[in-house]
Write a protein that holds these residues in place. Structure first.
Motif, PDB file in Angstrom:
ATOM      1  N   MET B   1      -8.936 -20.163  -9.990  1.00  0.00           N
ATOM      2  CA  MET B   1      -8.557 -19.712 -11.326  1.00  0.00           C
ATOM      3  C   MET B   1      -8.282 -20.876 -12.266  1.00  0.00           C
ATOM      4  O   MET B   1      -8.554 -20.840 -13.444  1.00  0.00           O
ATOM      5  CB  MET B   1      -7.273 -18.894 -11.171  1.00  0.00           C
ATOM      6  N   ARG B  24     -13.930 -14.591 -22.960  1.00  0.00           N
ATOM      7  CA  ARG B  24     -13.385 -14.336 -21.627  1.00  0.00           C
ATOM      8  C   ARG B  24     -12.387 -15.433 -21.236  1.00  0.00           C
ATOM      9  O   ARG B  24     -11.334 -15.161 -20.657  1.00  0.00           O
ATOM     10  CB  ARG B  24     -14.521 -14.243 -20.599  1.00  0.00           C
ATOM     11  N   ARG B  27      -9.248 -14.964 -23.163  1.00  0.00           N
ATOM     12  CA  ARG B  27      -8.420 -13.909 -22.594  1.00  0.00           C
ATOM     13  C   ARG B  27      -7.568 -14.462 -21.454  1.00  0.00           C
ATOM     14  O   ARG B  27      -6.398 -14.102 -21.297  1.00  0.00           O
ATOM     15  CB  ARG B  27      -9.305 -12.768 -22.091  1.00  0.00           C
ATOM     16  N   ARG B  28      -8.170 -15.363 -20.674  1.00  0.00           N
ATOM     17  CA  ARG B  28      -7.442 -15.984 -19.569  1.00  0.00           C
ATOM     18  C   ARG B  28      -6.276 -16.828 -20.110  1.00  0.00           C
ATOM     19  O   ARG B  28      -5.167 -16.802 -19.571  1.00  0.00           O
ATOM     20  CB  ARG B  28      -8.420 -16.881 -18.804  1.00  0.00           C
ATOM     21  N   SER B  31      -3.620 -14.506 -21.221  1.00  0.00           N
ATOM     22  CA  SER B  31      -2.931 -13.908 -20.070  1.00  0.00           C
ATOM     23  C   SER B  31      -1.933 -14.888 -19.472  1.00  0.00           C
ATOM     24  O   SER B  31      -0.808 -14.524 -19.118  1.00  0.00           O
ATOM     25  CB  SER B  31      -3.946 -13.503 -18.992  1.00  0.00           C
ATOM     26  N   ASP B  78      -4.673 -14.321 -10.507  1.00  0.00           N
ATOM     27  CA  ASP B  78      -4.953 -12.964 -11.005  1.00  0.00           C
ATOM     28  C   ASP B  78      -4.958 -12.828 -12.518  1.00  0.00           C
ATOM     29  O   ASP B  78      -4.611 -11.770 -13.030  1.00  0.00           O
ATOM     30  CB  ASP B  78      -3.876 -11.985 -10.479  1.00  0.00           C
ATOM     31  N   LEU B  79      -5.359 -13.855 -13.232  1.00  0.00           N
ATOM     32  CA  LEU B  79      -5.296 -13.781 -14.689  1.00  0.00           C
ATOM     33  C   LEU B  79      -6.229 -12.721 -15.264  1.00  0.00           C
ATOM     34  O   LEU B  79      -5.973 -12.167 -16.322  1.00  0.00           O
ATOM     35  CB  LEU B  79      -5.630 -15.133 -15.310  1.00  0.00           C
ATOM     36  N   ASP B  80      -7.328 -12.448 -14.563  1.00  0.00           N
ATOM     37  CA  ASP B  80      -8.301 -11.507 -15.126  1.00  0.00           C
ATOM     38  C   ASP B  80      -7.836 -10.063 -15.073  1.00  0.00           C
ATOM     39  O   ASP B  80      -8.424  -9.196 -15.697  1.00  0.00           O
ATOM     40  CB  ASP B  80      -9.654 -11.668 -14.426  1.00  0.00           C
ATOM     41  N   ARG B  81      -6.770  -9.815 -14.311  1.00  0.00           N
ATOM     42  CA  ARG B  81      -6.328  -8.419 -14.191  1.00  0.00           C
ATOM     43  C   ARG B  81      -5.086  -8.103 -15.023  1.00  0.00           C
ATOM     44  O   ARG B  81      -4.563  -7.005 -14.953  1.00  0.00           O
ATOM     45  CB  ARG B  81      -6.078  -8.092 -12.714  1.00  0.00           C
ATOM     46  N   GLU B 243     -12.797  -6.027 -26.353  1.00  0.00           N
ATOM     47  CA  GLU B 243     -12.224  -7.273 -25.872  1.00  0.00           C
ATOM     48  C   GLU B 243     -13.106  -8.463 -26.255  1.00  0.00           C
ATOM     49  O   GLU B 243     -12.620  -9.513 -26.616  1.00  0.00           O
ATOM     50  CB  GLU B 243     -12.098  -7.186 -24.349  1.00  0.00           C
ATOM     51  N   GLU B 244     -14.419  -8.270 -26.193  1.00  0.00           N
ATOM     52  CA  GLU B 244     -15.336  -9.377 -26.457  1.00  0.00           C
ATOM     53  C   GLU B 244     -15.551  -9.536 -27.961  1.00  0.00           C
ATOM     54  O   GLU B 244     -15.672  -8.553 -28.668  1.00  0.00           O
ATOM     55  CB  GLU B 244     -16.695  -9.114 -25.771  1.00  0.00           C
TER      56      GLU B 244
END
Lengths: 318, 245
Positions: B1, B24, B27-28, B31, B78-81, B243-244
């Protein structure tokens, strides 16, 4: 708040500074604050202030200030040839400045920036929790600008304890600045953007301070530092003391008024305890860089921090 | 990650979460900041998100590097969740062209478009605030149409007024302060991105969406007057888009 000092002459660049705007860099807000935070903190401790109280940062040719009441002051940092009514003023020591006396500076003898603390603290416009003057946005301190003739500086309330004068910093703690400095750095975070030869050049070369240096950054000139491919990185945050190297291979040490983010590769960062050495380098002065490891650098900050904490406590207990 | 963790001197550390300007990766970054905000490790003073990284400033006498890095690494799992709060959409009324956007004719000609088409393309999409920096309140925006890209001025202007909306290469931006600059100026917004007298001096935050709403010169003057009197409220709503970017 009480009127404390009248500005008879402002000097080259005299601003109100504390330890800077902390906690807003994610909004793009520039930190500002004292260039030589050690000297400002010592000056505050000697007059019994909190370490982070606001004081005056005076550059090269100091101002001319008249005391409007009896004050306890301390002058630290560069030796700008201070006198009170013609008599040399001792530095790194708290003294009484009597009502009506005039503090003058004859010009820089050692270092560039001197700090004046007044018991009670210098008052000024507080923006985002700091009184530091940030010139470009015109905020903080004296209406966000350098001092001008006729300005009246106020100090925080409270009686002046003339007994608090006479405190001094022990002689072995007083920094000695010259026209040459050796400054320790922690490499990175983008050292991989440079060739091995580039890093060697940086750590062995001697760099001269150019006249374009200011509170934003100390711009250096010397042996060209070689990048691998490009000087550009995906913009990220910078810190005070970050050494950016643009495409021309000439390093810039980012200082108090640095932008919060930057797009040039950073070869290294000056360690916290050596930042005052950089802040006190005159134009034409030279600097060389020596690598130290991170744990040693942190050990030095921790030691300085506990020293300043003790000095502050001693100043406030008297 | 995490791509890398590197010290930035003895009192800051940069956590690299991606190496491109991409929604994307953004977003990370968001997060990671979201996690950090909920559980700030002792000794952490502040943090500065950027396109692909977050730099954490700390006090080494409270927390040492190794200990902090361990905590930050744990946060980055787990940043994507991560469920993020909805982004804000902020609308900036903007007058295009004329004295307010002296370079609009250049940008139009450079791209072989009529000026109205440049305005339509520029105001026709929402921009993502990837990061804040440069000067107080300045947003690094992503998402501009490449059909209105334009090179910077060869000789920067000594003064660009507050509120100027400009284009530099494939980027667009708004100047929060009067500064020198080389951007091509196409318009002006009366809304202040930075106002030291406001309760929240900085209008925008990383993760916001920004929309430029074309207004007439008369509307611009009217809003500017309201801003001066302190009666204008900036249109801020929940962002409904995907989101995108």
């Amino acid at each position: 708040m009480r009127p404390a000092l009248e500005v008879l002459q402002p000097g080259l660049l005299t601003t109100v500074q504390d330890l800077g705007r902390v906690g807003f860099q994610h909004t793009g807000m520039v930190a500002a604050g004292a260039m030589d935070a050690f000297s400002l903190q010592v000056a505050n401790c000697l007059v019994g202030n909190r370490r982070g109280a606001a004081g005056l940062e005076m550059t090269m040719t100091g101002p001319e200030l008249k005391a409007l009441e009896d004050l306890v002051i301390a002058l630290c940092g560069a030796d700008l040839g201070a006198t009170v009514d013609g008599v040399p003023l001792p530095m790194w020591k708290s003294v009484v400045l009597e009502r009506g006396s005039i503090l003058r500076f004859r010009g820089s003898r050692r270092g560039v920036r001197a700090y004046l603390a007044v018991a009670g603290g210098i008052c000024g416009e507080d923006v985002m929790g700091s009184k530091s003057t940030y010139l470009r946005a015109g905020i903080g301190g004296m209406h966000g600008r350098p001092l001008r003739r006729g300005d009246i500086l106020e100090r925080g309330d409270g009686p002046v304890h003339l007994s608090r004068s006479g405190r001094r910093l022990s002689a072995d703690r007083i920094p000695r600045w010259g026209k040459r400095a050796e400054v320790r750095v922690v490499l990175g975070p983008q050292e991989e953007a440079f060739t091995d030869e580039g890093i060697r050049t940086f750590l062995t070369g001697e760099y001269q301070v150019t006249p374009q240096s200011d509170r934003m950054g100390i711009r250096l000139q010397g042996p060209r530092i070689e990048h691998r491919e490009t000087a550009d990185i995906l913009s990220d945050a910078v810190a005070m003391g970050a050494v950016q190297v643009p495409a021309d291979g000439q390093p810039i040490v980012l200082m108090a008024d640095r932008q919060t983010t930057g797009g040039y590769a950073k070869i290294a960062n000056v360690i916290s305890v050596d930042l005052p050495k950089v802040a006190q380098l005159p134009p034409g002065g030279t600097v060389s860089f020596r690598q130290i490891d991170l744990p040693s650098a942190q050990e030095l900050v921790i030691r300085q921090e506990s020293f300043l904490k003790r000095l502050e406590a001693a100043g406030r207990s008297g | 990650m995490i791509l890398s963790v590197k010290p930035l001197g003895d009192s800051a550390v940069t956590v690299q979460l991606g190496d491109a300007i991409h929604p994307r990766i953004h977003r990370r970054v968001r997060s990671f900041c979201h996690h950090l905000e909920k559980d700030v490790p002792p000794g952490v003073v502040e943090w500065v998100p950027a396109y692909g990284s977050v730099t954490v400033f700390y006090r080494p006498h409270v927390i040492r590097y190794d200990e902090l890095v361990k905590k930050l690494t744990d946060l980055a799992a787990d940043l994507d969740r991560v469920q993020l709060p909805p982004a804000r959409l902020i609308v900036l009324p903007t007058v295009y062209g004329g004295e307010w956007g002296p370079d609009l004719p250049f940008v139009a000609e450079h791209n072989g478009l009529p000026p109205e088409e440049v305005i339509r393309l520029h105001s026709g999409r929402d921009y993502l605030v990837y990061m804040m920096g440069f000067v107080p309140g300045f947003p690094y925006l992503g998402g501009m149409s490449e059909r209105i890209a334009a090179p910077r001025l060869e000789r920067p202007r000594p003064r660009i007024p507050e509120g100027a909306v400009g284009i530099a290469g494939k980027q667009t931006g708004v100047y929060p302060l009067e500064t020198p600059g080389g951007w091509r100026l196409i318009g002006r917004t009366p809304v202040r991105l930075y106002d030291p007298g406001r309760e929240e001096p900085i209008l925008l935050r990383m993760g916001d969406r920004l929309r430029f709403q074309p207004v007439s010169e008369a509307e611009f003057r009217e809003i500017r007057e309201q801003v001066r009197r302190g009666t204008y409220s900036v249109e801020i709503r929940e962002y409904g888009g995907g989101e995108e970017a």
